[in-house]
Design a protein around this motif. Structure first.
Motif, mmCIF file in Angstrom:
data_model
loop_
_atom_site.group_PDB
_atom_site.id
_atom_site.type_symbol
_atom_site.label_atom_id
_atom_site.label_comp_id
_atom_site.label_asym_id
_atom_site.label_seq_id
_atom_site.Cartn_x
_atom_site.Cartn_y
_atom_site.Cartn_z
ATOM 1 N N ASN A 125 0.695 -1.273 0.080
ATOM 2 C CA ASN A 125 -0.089 0.038 0.030
ATOM 3 C C ASN A 125 0.828 1.232 0.001
ATOM 4 O O ASN A 125 0.225 2.380 0.161
ATOM 5 C CB ASN A 125 -1.054 -0.121 1.141
ATOM 6 C CG ASN A 125 -0.116 0.068 2.596
ATOM 7 O OD1 ASN A 125 0.850 -0.201 2.709
ATOM 8 N ND2 ASN A 125 -0.977 0.424 3.742
ATOM 9 N N VAL A 126 2.236 1.045 -0.455
ATOM 10 C CA VAL A 126 3.028 2.339 -0.350
ATOM 11 C C VAL A 126 3.417 2.489 -2.001
ATOM 12 O O VAL A 126 4.350 1.536 -2.280
ATOM 13 C CB VAL A 126 4.031 2.361 0.439
ATOM 14 C CG1 VAL A 126 4.864 3.471 0.329
ATOM 15 C CG2 VAL A 126 3.572 2.271 2.127
ATOM 16 N N PRO A 127 3.073 3.333 -2.818
ATOM 17 C CA PRO A 127 3.612 3.280 -4.051
ATOM 18 C C PRO A 127 5.162 3.523 -4.245
ATOM 19 O O PRO A 127 5.686 4.049 -3.267
ATOM 20 C CB PRO A 127 2.899 4.789 -4.852
ATOM 21 C CG PRO A 127 1.580 4.793 -3.775
ATOM 22 C CD PRO A 127 1.964 4.429 -2.364
ATOM 23 N N ARG A 128 5.696 3.485 -5.538
ATOM 24 C CA ARG A 128 6.858 3.311 -5.636
ATOM 25 C C ARG A 128 7.558 4.704 -5.108
ATOM 26 O O ARG A 128 7.085 5.489 -5.728
ATOM 27 C CB ARG A 128 7.200 3.031 -7.280
ATOM 28 C CG ARG A 128 8.699 2.760 -7.345
ATOM 29 C CD ARG A 128 8.786 1.981 -8.859
ATOM 30 N NE ARG A 128 10.327 1.499 -8.815
ATOM 31 C CZ ARG A 128 10.586 0.316 -8.647
ATOM 32 N NH1 ARG A 128 9.687 -0.558 -7.885
ATOM 33 N NH2 ARG A 128 11.761 -0.023 -8.636
ATOM 34 N N SER A 129 8.774 4.579 -4.631
ATOM 35 C CA SER A 129 9.462 5.684 -3.717
ATOM 36 C C SER A 129 10.384 6.281 -4.758
ATOM 37 O O SER A 129 10.726 5.789 -5.759
ATOM 38 C CB SER A 129 10.020 5.334 -2.520
ATOM 39 O OG SER A 129 10.950 4.311 -2.449
ATOM 40 N N PRO A 130 10.986 7.649 -4.502
ATOM 41 C CA PRO A 130 11.934 8.396 -5.326
ATOM 42 C C PRO A 130 13.122 7.231 -5.575
ATOM 43 O O PRO A 130 13.518 7.381 -6.875
ATOM 44 C CB PRO A 130 12.394 9.262 -4.572
ATOM 45 C CG PRO A 130 11.201 9.601 -3.616
ATOM 46 C CD PRO A 130 10.414 8.319 -3.227
ATOM 47 N N GLN A 131 13.584 6.579 -5.272
ATOM 48 C CA GLN A 131 14.475 5.714 -5.229
ATOM 49 C C GLN A 131 14.225 4.258 -5.901
ATOM 50 O O GLN A 131 15.203 3.417 -6.264
ATOM 51 C CB GLN A 131 15.749 5.299 -4.322
ATOM 52 C CG GLN A 131 16.420 6.657 -3.617
ATOM 53 C CD GLN A 131 17.448 6.186 -2.599
ATOM 54 O OE1 GLN A 131 18.556 6.477 -2.798
ATOM 55 N NE2 GLN A 131 17.065 5.932 -1.610
ATOM 56 N N GLY A 132 13.006 4.070 -5.969
ATOM 57 C CA GLY A 132 12.510 2.800 -6.282
ATOM 58 C C GLY A 132 12.824 1.643 -5.274
ATOM 59 O O GLY A 132 11.646 1.220 -4.788
ATOM 60 N N ARG A 133 13.751 1.669 -4.693
ATOM 61 C CA ARG A 133 14.204 0.590 -3.655
ATOM 62 C C ARG A 133 15.212 1.628 -2.665
ATOM 63 O O ARG A 133 15.966 2.263 -3.332
ATOM 64 C CB ARG A 133 14.846 -0.574 -3.817
ATOM 65 C CG ARG A 133 14.131 -1.591 -4.755
ATOM 66 C CD ARG A 133 14.913 -2.604 -5.322
ATOM 67 N NE ARG A 133 14.290 -3.567 -5.931
ATOM 68 C CZ ARG A 133 14.945 -4.537 -6.490
ATOM 69 N NH1 ARG A 133 16.427 -5.089 -6.049
ATOM 70 N NH2 ARG A 133 14.365 -5.450 -7.490
ATOM 71 N N PRO A 134 15.112 1.322 -1.348
ATOM 72 C CA PRO A 134 16.069 2.137 -0.409
ATOM 73 C C PRO A 134 17.687 1.336 -0.836
ATOM 74 O O PRO A 134 17.600 0.461 -1.568
ATOM 75 C CB PRO A 134 15.777 1.877 0.931
ATOM 76 C CG PRO A 134 15.126 0.460 0.655
ATOM 77 C CD PRO A 134 14.222 0.576 -0.616
#
Length: 448
Positions: free
Chosen positions: A205-214
């Motif tokens: 339930n969290v859309p893709r983040s700025p780095q894609g993955r940490p």
């Protein structure tokens, strides 16, 4: 200036209370108040460091059934601190240790994806395992895993979390980031994973983040740990801060990458390093001796020696000779809590070495512990320390360092003000951030 010079990566570790920290120094502040974390992070960001690193302590250490004297403050929750720091910094990466033995992939993936959004792409995860049944008593999943099994779980944990991060594809998201509303395709966030450790299915339930993955860090020094890093990590923390050992570790780990289709620059090697600065080299050496004696009080010396002897040594004078009794080679029960226990495979052999060294150099218990325990990595004037750091990195013993000051939160200030400008003058360290994400700072390729 040679175009072949490597760029140095620098990070800062907020150490908490341990036998590196001189908590008795008048300049030392709280290790749990947010102001301390904020000041430390802002100094590291002012110096254009790559990231701030927080370790993890899941249980207070004990010795002889009592809480270990250097650990009474404990540690606040890593995610909470990093999320708060995201609000008071702009560029510095935010790295935290989160255990793969005592957590679940959905939970951790959701937390890191959230942190990456909140920080605009600055999150990093140091993936660790734990065999420690003492720590495991705090959790349903006590210390039940053998070393090989815990690395298997860690790899499956990381793979599962990455599937959750990747469950949102860019073409499935039309986002209005000002409101947080998302229009999604039918497959957005859908996942299913089943292996020997995890069987989960649902929607992330969290859309893709700025780095894609940490960014993924790993800290294991065993063969299993090195192989895990070569397969899966973006950076590995090294314990090898001496030149020859650092070069050997560097060659070994970088040499494993090709079998996984990876280039040497896709995995950074970053040893932890301490430092003591002075106006002159002699002044720094004098200060370093004072720091070591402050780090190892008489009481601490006895406690650390007990971890080798596996006996109660409280009756011994720390300024006197080593115990005349041999270590108890049985199962280690005196000290409990992984962070405080030295892994001594042959305590009788170690005791013999200690006695020979103490006799040759006329060392008391305290002197011996100071002599044999962790030492300062860089000691000298700012120019001397800058020379040493640059030489180490250019010699392919590391790609940079994670600095651990002995006083927090202000112990990083002098390094930022005196050593960093010298490295910048050499052209081996940035004067400004070139990008906005931690992957940018580390020179890592973006995730698809």
């Amino acid at each position: 200036m040679s175009t072949q010079q490597k760029q140095i990566h620098l990070a800062a570790h907020f150490p908490g209370v341990n036998n590196t920290t001189v908590w008795s120094d008048p300049e030392a502040g709280s290790h749990i108040a947010f102001d301390s974390f904020a000041r430390f992070a802002r100094t590291a960001e002012r110096a254009r460091f790559d990231f701030l690193f927080l370790a993890e302590g899941l249980r207070l250490r004990e010795q002889g059934g009592r809480i270990y004297d250097l650990d009474v403050v404990g540690r606040p929750d890593t995610f909470t601190v990093l999320a708060a720091l995201a609000a008071v910094t702009d560029r510095i990466g935010l790295a935290g240790t989160i255990n793969s033995t005592f957590n679940e992939p959905y939970e951790v993936a959701r937390q890191f994806a959230s942190l990456d959004h909140l920080s605009a792409g600055r999150a990093a995860w140091n993936v660790v395992t734990s065999w420690d049944a003492f720590t495991g008593e705090n959790f349903r999943r006590g210390g039940f895993l053998e070393q090989g099994d815990r690395y298997t779980r860690a790899e499956q944990f990381l793979r599962t979390a990455q599937e959750l991060f990747d469950s949102w594809r860019g073409d499935e998201v039309a986002a209005d980031r000002s409101t947080g509303r998302f229009l999604t395709g039918p497959g957005a966030g859908a996942f299913r994973h089943e292996d020997e450790h995890f069987a989960i299915e649902g929607r992330f339930n969290v859309p893709r983040s700025p780095q894609g993955r940490p960014v993924v860090f790993q800290a294991g020094d065993s063969d299993d740990g090195r192989e895990f890093a070569a397969r899966s990590a973006d950076a590995i923390f090294s314990r090898h801060a001496e030149l020859a050992a650092g070069q050997a570790f560097y060659r070994d780990v970088k040499g494993r990458l090709a079998r996984y289709g990876r280039a040497p620059e896709e995995l950074l090697i970053l040893p932890a390093a301490t430092f003591v600065l002075g106006d002159t080299d002699d002044e720094a050496q004098d200060a370093a001796r004072e720091v070591r004696r402050a780090q190892v009080s008489g009481q601490t010396a006895i406690k650390l020696l007990e971890q080798v002897w596996n006996r109660d040594l409280s009756a011994y004078d720390p300024e006197g000779p080593l115990p005349d009794v041999d270590p108890d080679p049985g199962e280690h029960t005196l000290a409990r809590g992984r962070a405080s226990v030295r892994m001594v495979r042959d305590p009788l052999a170690v005791a013999r070495e200690y006695r020979e060294l103490a006799a040759a150099e006329h060392l008391s218990i305290r002197d011996l512990v100071i002599r044999t325990s962790a030492r300062q990595t860089f000691i000298g004037s700012p120019a001397t320390v800058a020379d040493a750091i640059d030489a180490y990195v250019q010699a392919d013993a590391s790609d940079g360092f994670i600095l651990v000051p002995h006083v927090t939160p202000g112990g990083l200030d002098a390094f930022a003000d005196t050593v960093v400008p010298l490295l910048q003058e050499r052209g081996v360290f940035r004067t400004e951030y070139a990008g906005t994400t931690l992957r940018d700072h580390l020179g890592l390729p973006p995730r698809p």
